[in-house]
Enzyme design. Structure first.
Site, mmCIF file in Angstrom:
data_model
loop_
_atom_site.group_PDB
_atom_site.id
_atom_site.type_symbol
_atom_site.label_atom_id
_atom_site.label_comp_id
_atom_site.label_asym_id
_atom_site.label_seq_id
_atom_site.Cartn_x
_atom_site.Cartn_y
_atom_site.Cartn_z
ATOM 1 N N ASN A 23 -51.302 36.859 77.495
ATOM 2 C CA ASN A 23 -50.376 37.838 76.929
ATOM 3 C C ASN A 23 -49.490 37.272 75.833
ATOM 4 O O ASN A 23 -48.762 38.024 75.183
ATOM 5 C CB ASN A 23 -49.520 38.448 78.043
ATOM 6 C CG ASN A 23 -50.326 39.349 78.957
ATOM 7 O OD1 ASN A 23 -51.345 39.909 78.553
ATOM 8 N ND2 ASN A 23 -49.892 39.480 80.200
ATOM 9 N N ARG A 94 -56.393 46.418 74.865
ATOM 10 C CA ARG A 94 -55.123 47.080 74.604
ATOM 11 C C ARG A 94 -54.332 46.388 73.487
ATOM 12 O O ARG A 94 -53.679 47.039 72.679
ATOM 13 C CB ARG A 94 -54.292 47.130 75.887
ATOM 14 C CG ARG A 94 -53.016 47.938 75.729
ATOM 15 C CD ARG A 94 -52.436 48.355 77.046
ATOM 16 N NE ARG A 94 -51.234 49.160 76.858
ATOM 17 C CZ ARG A 94 -51.225 50.458 76.602
ATOM 18 N NH1 ARG A 94 -52.366 51.109 76.491
ATOM 19 N NH2 ARG A 94 -50.085 51.113 76.450
ATOM 20 N N ASP A 118 -57.225 47.654 80.618
ATOM 21 C CA ASP A 118 -57.358 48.006 82.026
ATOM 22 C C ASP A 118 -56.843 49.405 82.318
ATOM 23 O O ASP A 118 -55.838 49.844 81.763
ATOM 24 C CB ASP A 118 -56.568 47.019 82.894
ATOM 25 C CG ASP A 118 -57.250 45.671 83.002
ATOM 26 O OD1 ASP A 118 -58.471 45.615 82.797
ATOM 27 O OD2 ASP A 118 -56.558 44.684 83.291
ATOM 28 N N VAL A 125 -48.002 54.618 74.244
ATOM 29 C CA VAL A 125 -47.619 53.817 73.081
ATOM 30 C C VAL A 125 -46.524 54.516 72.281
ATOM 31 O O VAL A 125 -46.271 54.151 71.138
ATOM 32 C CB VAL A 125 -48.849 53.529 72.187
ATOM 33 C CG1 VAL A 125 -49.831 52.618 72.901
ATOM 34 C CG2 VAL A 125 -49.528 54.823 71.762
ATOM 35 N N ASP A 306 -48.426 41.912 87.241
ATOM 36 C CA ASP A 306 -49.754 41.318 87.094
ATOM 37 C C ASP A 306 -50.114 40.369 88.236
ATOM 38 O O ASP A 306 -51.263 39.922 88.320
ATOM 39 C CB ASP A 306 -49.862 40.575 85.762
ATOM 40 C CG ASP A 306 -50.129 41.506 84.590
ATOM 41 O OD1 ASP A 306 -50.377 42.698 84.824
ATOM 42 O OD2 ASP A 306 -50.087 41.039 83.438
#
Length: 424
Positions: A23, A94, A118, A125, A306
């Site tokens: 990330n 994404r 996912d 958004v 996560d």
């Protein structure tokens, strides 16, 4: 389709190195397009999403050199021109949406397919659009493509209605080349937000406040390529920690930043797992069944969403009943029926999973529906009696590098089977 076969019941033992944070890596790759010249990213994980981003940048005219042995990605932006990235590639992950703010800031126009990734619940958004619009962008939808344009972005005050890592980074990236100063409030505080701010500053940008709820970005006329090392992946570290605990193993993880995984370590200790901090390494020892605990996911520095799936798997073997509340994504419990197939006793009520620990899980055929759900099934399979077959492992490989190699290094009995396209 990629399948992982696990013959469980072996405690994990040994030492492995945690890779770079997924990330952080993806927005950093996008951020290289803001800068003139050459940028170099080190400790880049060898995962599917990174390879997709590499192809996206190449399609926009960048030259991207990849050294998989040393995890070094070098981006030369001299040939980049405005354009529409490959639809199939961009819509498959994404994080492709970061190209919107980057290309808009650098070239005054951008086109990006609606992002994929996912299926874990509603992830709008709209905050990205709100922030970019406040900077002066005109944004519209065109048959599944997000299009934006602006003669030059201008600094503004942006208040994010929800704490969003993606929107925080998006606005920060776009504001770095805007005219004037941008103030972003109600920001996400994750370490990868700080990592992106540090890269912008290394390129000559003016970002302050990253890691707090208010970020200030003073726009500059030009950024120049820089070098940055990607921070270690907190979720990969947490996954291996829970795998060690669930198999009653003894695993040492190298290349970690303990302060980034404080909530995971705290909850593991609460469950009776031994966690030893060793500078930039962590050792996890699971000597017995974990104790039941309660967990609630929250934005950083709270317990990360996560890592919730993996914690749920671990607590399925705990002594007593645990309550796990998911506050961020409503579909994070889609993996629960797969754990139940393995013998777990879990009931979901709204956003809370009630986990009554059992003494043993049993191997079964199960399917991974997303990265973290798949990781949860992997660690469950490692602890289960008999053979577990996990279908859909391509989801997991989007976020975990060299998974089979690391499992084998820790003594697991696993075999990855690939059908169709090769897996990176």
């Amino acid at each position: 389709m990629t399948t992982l076969r696990i013959r469980g019941g072996r405690p994990l033992q040994g030492t492995i190195r945690v890779g770079g944070r997924k990330n952080a890596t993806l927005p950093l790759i996008a951020a290289t397009l803001l800068a003139d010249g050459t940028s170099r990213l080190e400790n880049v994980p060898q995962i599917h999403d990174v390879m997709v981003y590499r192809k996206l940048l190449t399609g926009l005219g960048a030259r991207v050199d990849w050294d998989p042995v040393h995890g070094i990605l070098t981006v030369h932006t001299g040939g980049v021109r405005p354009g529409e990235p490959d639809y199939h590639l961009a819509s498959s992950i994404r994080a492709s949406y970061y190209l919107l703010g980057v290309m808009l800031a650098r070239y005054g126009e951008a086109s990006v397919p609606m992002p994929g990734g996912d299926n874990i619940g509603h992830r709008p958004v709209d905050q990205h659009f709100k922030g970019l619009s406040a900077l002066g962008a005109e944004i519209w939808m065109d048959r599944g493509i997000i299009r934006a344009r602006a003669r030059r972005l201008r600094g503004a005050h942006v208040y994010l209605d929800i704490i969003s890592v993606g929107a925080t980074i998006q606005v920060m990236l776009a504001a770095s080349l805007a005219e004037g100063t941008t103030v972003i409030q109600n920001c996400a505080r994750e370490p990868h937000v700080v990592a992106v701010a540090n890269f912008i500053n290394a390129c000559g940008g003016k970002v302050t406040g990253a890691g707090t709820d208010t970020i200030r970005v003073r726009g500059v006329d030009r950024l120049v390529g820089a070098t940055q090392t990607v921070i270690p992946d907190d979720i990969e570290a947490g996954t291996w920690m829970m795998a060690a605990a669930m198999t009653q193993g003894d695993v040492t993880l190298q290349n970690v930043i303990p302060t980034h995984i404080t909530p995971i370590m705290a909850k593991l200790r609460e469950a009776g797992v031994e966690v030893h901090e060793l500078g930039d390494a962590v050792r996890v020892v699971g000597r017995e069944r974990p104790k039941a605990i309660n967990v609630k996911t929250l934005p950083y520095p709270g317990f990360p969403t996560d890592a919730q799936s993996q914690m749920t798997a671990l607590l399925s073997l705990a002594e007593g009943t645990s309550y796990i509340t998911e506050t961020l994504y409503e579909d994070r419990f889609r993996f629960v029926p797969e754990l139940v197939r393995m013998g777990a006793q879990i009931r979901v009520e709204g956003r809370t999973a009630i986990v009554k620990g059992v003494e043993q899980l049993y191997g079964a055929p199960v399917e991974a529906t997303d990265i973290r759900a798949g990781a949860a099934l992997v660690i469950a399979g490692l602890a289960a009696e008999g053979e577990t077959t996990i279908y859909g492992m391509e989801h997991v490989q989007r976020g975990y590098e060299k998974l089979e190699q690391k499992l084998l290094a820790l003594g697991a009995d696993v075999q990855m089977e690939r059908q169709g396209a090769a897996v990176v």
